[in-house]
Scaffold this motif. Structure first.
Motif, PDB file in Angstrom:
ATOM      1  N   LEU A 180      64.292 -19.067 -33.606  1.00  0.00           N
ATOM      2  CA  LEU A 180      62.962 -19.229 -34.203  1.00  0.00           C
ATOM      3  C   LEU A 180      62.503 -17.925 -34.843  1.00  0.00           C
ATOM      4  N   TRP A 181      62.678 -16.821 -34.143  1.00  0.00           N
ATOM      5  CA  TRP A 181      62.389 -15.526 -34.747  1.00  0.00           C
ATOM      6  C   TRP A 181      63.398 -14.496 -34.256  1.00  0.00           C
ATOM      7  N   GLN A 182      63.642 -13.512 -35.078  1.00  0.00           N
ATOM      8  CA  GLN A 182      64.520 -12.414 -34.712  1.00  0.00           C
ATOM      9  C   GLN A 182      64.187 -11.203 -35.576  1.00  0.00           C
ATOM     10  N   VAL A 183      64.513 -10.033 -35.048  1.00  0.00           N
ATOM     11  CA  VAL A 183      64.343  -8.783 -35.801  1.00  0.00           C
ATOM     12  C   VAL A 183      65.731  -8.300 -36.194  1.00  0.00           C
ATOM     13  N   LYS A 184      65.915  -8.110 -37.478  1.00  0.00           N
ATOM     14  CA  LYS A 184      67.159  -7.531 -37.981  1.00  0.00           C
ATOM     15  C   LYS A 184      66.870  -6.111 -38.460  1.00  0.00           C
ATOM     16  N   ALA A 185      67.747  -5.187 -38.080  1.00  0.00           N
ATOM     17  CA  ALA A 185      67.524  -3.787 -38.438  1.00  0.00           C
ATOM     18  C   ALA A 185      68.845  -3.117 -38.767  1.00  0.00           C
ATOM     19  N   ALA A 186      68.759  -2.115 -39.650  1.00  0.00           N
ATOM     20  CA  ALA A 186      69.967  -1.340 -39.952  1.00  0.00           C
ATOM     21  C   ALA A 186      70.488  -0.666 -38.696  1.00  0.00           C
ATOM     22  N   LYS A 187      69.551  -0.294 -37.817  1.00  0.00           N
ATOM     23  CA  LYS A 187      69.956   0.330 -36.564  1.00  0.00           C
ATOM     24  C   LYS A 187      68.899   0.019 -35.505  1.00  0.00           C
ATOM     25  N   ILE A 188      69.369  -0.430 -34.351  1.00  0.00           N
ATOM     26  CA  ILE A 188      68.503  -0.649 -33.187  1.00  0.00           C
ATOM     27  C   ILE A 188      69.012   0.255 -32.078  1.00  0.00           C
ATOM     28  N   ILE A 189      68.123   1.065 -31.532  1.00  0.00           N
ATOM     29  CA  ILE A 189      68.506   2.011 -30.480  1.00  0.00           C
ATOM     30  C   ILE A 189      67.739   1.650 -29.219  1.00  0.00           C
ATOM     31  N   HIS A 190      68.463   1.319 -28.164  1.00  0.00           N
ATOM     32  CA  HIS A 190      67.854   0.969 -26.882  1.00  0.00           C
ATOM     33  C   HIS A 190      68.119   2.106 -25.908  1.00  0.00           C
ATOM     34  N   ASN A 191      67.040   2.816 -25.553  1.00  0.00           N
ATOM     35  CA  ASN A 191      67.146   3.925 -24.614  1.00  0.00           C
ATOM     36  C   ASN A 191      66.672   3.458 -23.251  1.00  0.00           C
ATOM     37  N   ASN A 192      67.612   3.344 -22.315  1.00  0.00           N
ATOM     38  CA  ASN A 192      67.273   2.827 -20.988  1.00  0.00           C
ATOM     39  C   ASN A 192      66.370   3.766 -20.208  1.00  0.00           C
ATOM     40  N   SER A 193      66.615   5.065 -20.292  1.00  0.00           N
ATOM     41  CA  SER A 193      65.805   6.007 -19.527  1.00  0.00           C
ATOM     42  C   SER A 193      64.374   6.045 -20.036  1.00  0.00           C
ATOM     43  N   GLU A 194      64.172   5.964 -21.341  1.00  0.00           N
ATOM     44  CA  GLU A 194      62.833   5.920 -21.911  1.00  0.00           C
ATOM     45  C   GLU A 194      62.240   4.514 -21.871  1.00  0.00           C
ATOM     46  N   GLN A 195      63.098   3.520 -21.623  1.00  0.00           N
ATOM     47  CA  GLN A 195      62.678   2.116 -21.636  1.00  0.00           C
ATOM     48  C   GLN A 195      62.007   1.768 -22.959  1.00  0.00           C
ATOM     49  N   THR A 196      62.635   2.183 -24.036  1.00  0.00           N
ATOM     50  CA  THR A 196      62.081   1.998 -25.370  1.00  0.00           C
ATOM     51  C   THR A 196      63.153   1.479 -26.308  1.00  0.00           C
ATOM     52  N   ILE A 197      62.747   0.607 -27.228  1.00  0.00           N
ATOM     53  CA  ILE A 197      63.642   0.097 -28.266  1.00  0.00           C
ATOM     54  C   ILE A 197      63.120   0.586 -29.607  1.00  0.00           C
ATOM     55  N   TYR A 198      63.972   1.272 -30.379  1.00  0.00           N
ATOM     56  CA  TYR A 198      63.610   1.805 -31.692  1.00  0.00           C
ATOM     57  C   TYR A 198      64.283   0.960 -32.771  1.00  0.00           C
ATOM     58  N   TYR A 199      63.534   0.666 -33.828  1.00  0.00           N
ATOM     59  CA  TYR A 199      64.048  -0.139 -34.935  1.00  0.00           C
ATOM     60  C   TYR A 199      63.936   0.678 -36.213  1.00  0.00           C
ATOM     61  N   GLU A 200      65.028   0.740 -36.959  1.00  0.00           N
ATOM     62  CA  GLU A 200      65.039   1.441 -38.235  1.00  0.00           C
ATOM     63  C   GLU A 200      65.390   0.467 -39.342  1.00  0.00           C
ATOM     64  N   ASP A 201      64.572   0.519 -40.431  1.00  0.00           N
ATOM     65  CA  ASP A 201      64.792  -0.367 -41.576  1.00  0.00           C
ATOM     66  C   ASP A 201      64.845  -1.818 -41.104  1.00  0.00           C
ATOM     67  N   ALA A 202      63.730  -2.286 -40.493  1.00  0.00           N
ATOM     68  CA  ALA A 202      63.707  -3.562 -39.785  1.00  0.00           C
ATOM     69  C   ALA A 202      62.988  -4.647 -40.578  1.00  0.00           C
ATOM     70  N   THR A 203      63.426  -5.879 -40.386  1.00  0.00           N
ATOM     71  CA  THR A 203      62.829  -7.061 -41.010  1.00  0.00           C
ATOM     72  C   THR A 203      62.634  -8.132 -39.953  1.00  0.00           C
ATOM     73  N   LEU A 204      61.426  -8.706 -39.914  1.00  0.00           N
ATOM     74  CA  LEU A 204      61.147  -9.824 -39.012  1.00  0.00           C
ATOM     75  C   LEU A 204      61.461 -11.120 -39.744  1.00  0.00           C
ATOM     76  N   GLU A 205      62.313 -11.937 -39.130  1.00  0.00           N
ATOM     77  CA  GLU A 205      62.678 -13.226 -39.715  1.00  0.00           C
ATOM     78  C   GLU A 205      62.170 -14.351 -38.838  1.00  0.00           C
ATOM     79  N   ILE A 206      61.625 -15.372 -39.455  1.00  0.00           N
ATOM     80  CA  ILE A 206      61.220 -16.602 -38.775  1.00  0.00           C
ATOM     81  C   ILE A 206      62.005 -17.754 -39.405  1.00  0.00           C
ATOM     82  N   LEU A 207      62.740 -18.452 -38.569  1.00  0.00           N
ATOM     83  CA  LEU A 207      63.628 -19.531 -39.016  1.00  0.00           C
ATOM     84  C   LEU A 207      64.584 -19.037 -40.090  1.00  0.00           C
ATOM     85  N   GLY A 208      65.018 -17.782 -39.928  1.00  0.00           N
ATOM     86  CA  GLY A 208      65.987 -17.221 -40.851  1.00  0.00           C
ATOM     87  C   GLY A 208      65.406 -16.668 -42.135  1.00  0.00           C
ATOM     88  N   LEU A 209      64.086 -16.775 -42.326  1.00  0.00           N
ATOM     89  CA  LEU A 209      63.449 -16.297 -43.546  1.00  0.00           C
ATOM     90  C   LEU A 209      62.693 -15.015 -43.255  1.00  0.00           C
TER      91      LEU A 209
END
Length: 846
Positions: A180-209
């Motif tokens: 239904l929805w997803q975030v596509k990004a050139a780079k996704i960085i998940h830092n476990n110690s910081e408990q943070t997800i970073y998105y670079e050059d990101a696009t939110l898609e709903i139903l693939g659009l």
């Protein structure tokens, strides 16, 4: 090349590495010397455990391989694959075929091929898929990452190249379809110690659009409960505030306290500042909320006294807290200060002090509360601030304080239940609060419609006297139930109640003339004592219907003897103004709702109850009865300063009839109706009926319908009939989609005049009511929504009634469309848009 194969009954072999060398085969000892030399025994004594069908040692390539349902466990991480190869030259571990890595947090990483260091903390993964499950507000939330290639560093950071992120489940029938929805990004960085997800050059898609683009943003990962950062923005659009956006910032200063700052930038009024401080201590917690604005355009609101048009600065301060002294005692507060009665509504400020049971008001309180096994203690003070234009603060009481104590014990000598009840109430107000019995008595005070400037009991009711009133009440009661050999139930009871009044009316204040004739003039100390004794009789006749169920017919009789009530109409009545005579109060010992009035005289209550329970959850219950004043003065026949008792159905020697009918054929359907019938001609004086139905599993529809009709009660200020119909329904179109709606119809066919209200009131008071020839839609809402494991979406249309008679300056209906969207774990947004061109706020000008 040497190859070792070991087969047992289960076709599996478990080799424990880093164990004692003397207990291992030569090959395992070699593995110990290779991998074990890198995985030095740590202070916690961690061991590497390998489970596989086959272990292969290749001297030529200097590799060691495990094949066939391989599982390797080390430091809480589990690596599974069809084949795992360890290269002693590079110290790298390669996992191929259904590769799966589970870390200590429960996150599952799958891929076509893993290239990891020997401790599984670093490396590269091809065709990565990560599934992580957490619990959020009691609900299980599953998040998913995927990437053609990812890098894992130090066991803490995972970098997804051309990655995607979603909290949605894949479609079971068509898993190849986008979620239904997803975030596509050139780079996704998940830092476990910081408990943070970073998105670079990101696009939110709903139903693939694609629907939104952000060059860079970050969010807490799903395991985070609280983290410093910006929260989802809130958008504002209003004809009086203009367009605006709120950008909240949350600062997690410490694990037990935080600060949220939320400036709202408004095109017409400027910057609204809001801040909330929360602090959790060892025995409780508290919060402080402030809001304020220096308005750029005060003329957008109605002028004083009908609105805040003369104010530049407006604001509020609120604090609430609760602390436990021990397991039985707690104390707390909820205090709100507001610059004006319209601020909270105009700027949509959240407040825990708001109450709108009848009229909207802000209630501040400080309390101490205790709870025992069979006792209860509550001590609190109140400050009420009316939030409607017609409210005059001088008429609002300050309660200082009210105390309630209740204790129940079982006496060993006489048995039964003994109870003691204590109430202490002390309050004061600057001006008396009157209410007219007829429209002719209306007058204007400071531009606000008030009533009965000079008190006359023929024309006015006293809702609250000026000055100070204190009362201490104590009641002791006893009752015991006896069942004789033939099944008759006898319940004798007795009680005695004593009341001390201290009345100090302020007879020099505004609107207080003539009250001295009824409150005694000077300071008064008054005492009232009421002993009572009674007996209740029940004789249930039960019949077994076999497999069909059981039915019970139960005659009920009750008689109570006590002296007459004294000083009716010469004492304030603050807490006993609500009197509804129906089936729920038919057998009450005292039918008044509070302590300021006490029922007197000898009264008998008679009724019969019929109950049926049957198969398939069938249940039906009916009650019908009447009350009789047998001897003494009827407390309900003589009204007090608020005329409580008159037009109640109890003000004649034989009361109106009351009844109840409840039918529930099954779990999906229920009917409840209660009514009061005139004792002379059996006309319906009061009726309430509610039907609730759920048509599952045949039809995904649930609905309810409530009808109410109350005949005129002119003696207590209701000169005309009140009648209404409320309906609501929810239809689940699919397991995810639903539509809902409700409508409130005013059926009494009388409506307060909308236009020229002041002129009509001054020139022709009777004209303020206009008869209608049709039902009137008082309020309505319609909505459609969607909900699943990752998304909540709703659109709702709300029409609230015009309320010129009770609220503050609303000249017409309020039509609003509200849109709410929540992408779970990512954020939520709410937009409220008024679609009517008229004023839609309390105290708002055109």
């Amino acid at each position: 090349m040497q190859r070792l194969k070991a087969t047992v009954a289960t076709s599996a072999i478990a080799v424990a590495l880093l164990c004692a060398a003397g207990s291992m085969p030569a090959l395992a000892q070699s593995l110990n010397e290779t991998i074990g030399s890198r995985l030095q025994a740590n202070p916690d004594g961690d061991r590497l455990l390998v489970d596989a069908k086959e272990i292969i040692y290749d001297n030529d390539r200097n590799t060691i391989s495990a094949a066939g349902d391989v599982q390797m466990n080390y430091q809480g991480r589990t690596l599974q694959a069809d084949r795992v190869t360890y290269d002693r030259n590079t110290g790298r571990v390669y996992a191929e075929g259904n590769a799966r890595l589970t870390d200590s947090s429960g996150a599952v990483v799958t891929g076509d091929r893993f290239e990891l260091t020997d401790d599984f903390k670093n490396g590269f993964i091809d065709s990565l898929r990560v599934v992580q499950t957490t619990v959020e507000n009691g609900r299980t939330v599953t998040t998913r990452f995927s990437s053609p290639r990812a890098e894992r560093a130090a066991g803490e950071t995972t970098t997804f190249e051309r990655g995607t992120y979603t909290a949605c489940e894949p479609c079971k029938d068509h898993p190849e379809r986008p979620p239904l929805w997803q975030v596509k990004a050139a780079k996704i960085i998940h830092n476990n110690s910081e408990q943070t997800i970073y998105y670079e050059d990101a696009t939110l898609e709903i139903l693939g659009l694609p629907v939104a683009y952000l060059p860079y943003f970050w969010t807490p990962d799903p395991t985070v409960k609280r983290k410093t950062g910006f929260l989802a923005p809130r958008y504002v659009t209003s004809n009086t505030l203009g367009f605006g956006v709120s950008i909240p910032f949350f600062w997690a200063i410490a694990p037990n306290y935080d600060l949220t700052v939320a400036p709202t930038f408004l095109t017409r009024q400027g910057v609204l500042g809001e801040a909330e401080w929360r602090h959790r201590l060892e025995t409780g917690s508290y919060n402080i909320r402030v809001a304020g604005i220096s308005q750029l355009d005060p003329d957008a609101f109605l002028p004083s006294p009908r609105g805040p048009g003369d104010r530049d600065f407006r604001g509020s301060l609120e604090t609430a807290g609760q602390f436990y002294l021990n397991e039985r005692w707690k104390w707390g507060w909820d205090i709100a200060l507001v610059s004006d009665k319209w601020f909270l509504e105009n700027y949509h400020i959240r407040s825990e002090s708001l109450s709108s049971i009848y009229l909207k008001e802000s209630i501040s309180t400080v309390y101490l509360q205790g709870q025992g096994d069979r006792s209860f203690f509550d001590l609190r003070g109140y400050y009420f601030q009316g939030l409607s234009t017609r409210d005059w603060q001088k008429q609002q009481p300050v309660v200082h304080p009210v105390l309630d104590y209740d204790k129940r014990v079982t006496p060993s000598v006489i048995g039964g239940e003994f109870g003691i009840n204590v109430n202490l109430t002390s309050l004061s107000r600057e001006a008396a609060q009157f209410e007219p019995l007829t429209a002719e008595n209306r007058t204007a005070l400071l531009g606000v419609y008030q009533t009965c400037r000079i008190f006359d009991p023929e024309d006015c009711l006293v809702r609250g006297a000026s000055g100070t009133m204190s009362r201490a009440s104590i009641a002791a009661s006893w009752r015991r139930e006896f069942i004789d050999p033939i099944g008759q139930v006898w319940t004798p009871f007795a009680y005695v109640r004593a009341d001390n009044f201290w009345v100090s009316p302020d007879l020099d204040g505004y609107q207080n003339a003539n009250l001295s004739n009824y409150l005694g003039g000077d300071d008064d100390y008054l005492f009232r004592a009421t002993p009572a004794a009674g007996l209740e009789y029940r004789y249930p006749f039960a019949a077994d219907l076999g497999t069909s169920g059981r039915q019970v017919i139960e005659p009920i009789a009750q008689i109570i003897a006590r002296p007459n009530e004294t000083r009716i109409g010469h004492l304030p009545n603050e807490d006993a103004q609500s009197l509804v005579f129906d089936d729920t109060s038919l057998f009450d010992w005292d039918k008044f709702s509070g302590y300021d009035r006490v029922e007197g005289g000898v009264r008998a209550n008679l009724g019969v109850q019929y109950t049926v329970t049957g198969a398939n959850d069938f249940y039906a219950n009916a009650l019908f009865g009447q009350s009789y004043q047998v001897a003494g003065r009827n407390s309900f026949r003589q009204g007090d300063l608020a005329n409580v008792g008159l037009d109640s159905g109890l003000d004649s020697r034989a009361s109106d009839y009351v009844g109840r009918l409840q039918v529930s054929p099954n779990r999906n359907f229920a009917l409840l109706t209660r009514a009061r019938f005139d004792q002379e001609d059996f006309n319906v004086n009061r009726i309430e009926a509610t039907v609730r139905a759920s048509f599952n599993p045949y039809l995904p529809l649930s609905t309810s319908l409530t009808y109410a009709r109350y005949e005129a009660q002119p003696d207590i200020g209701f000169p005309r009939r009140r009648e209404g119909l409320l309906g609501s329904a929810t239809w689940n179109l699919t397991p995810n989609w639903y539509v809902t709606g409700s409508v409130l119809l005013d059926l009494d066919r009388y409506l307060l005049a909308r236009e020229n209200f002041e002129l009509a009131l001054a020139t022709n008071p009777e004209a303020v009511y206009n008869p209608l020839d049709r039902a009137y839609v008082s309020s309505m809402s319609l909505g459609v929504g969607y909900i699943d494991e990752c998304t909540t979406f709703s659109v709702k249309y709300i029409m609230t009634p015009r309320s010129i008679s009770t609220n503050s300056g609303e000249k017409d209906r309020n039509h609003t469309v509200m849109l709410s969207l929540e992408l779970r774990t990512l954020g939520e947004a709410t937009i409220s848009q008024r679609i009517a061109g008229d004023s839609s706020e309390e105290g708002i000008a055109d």
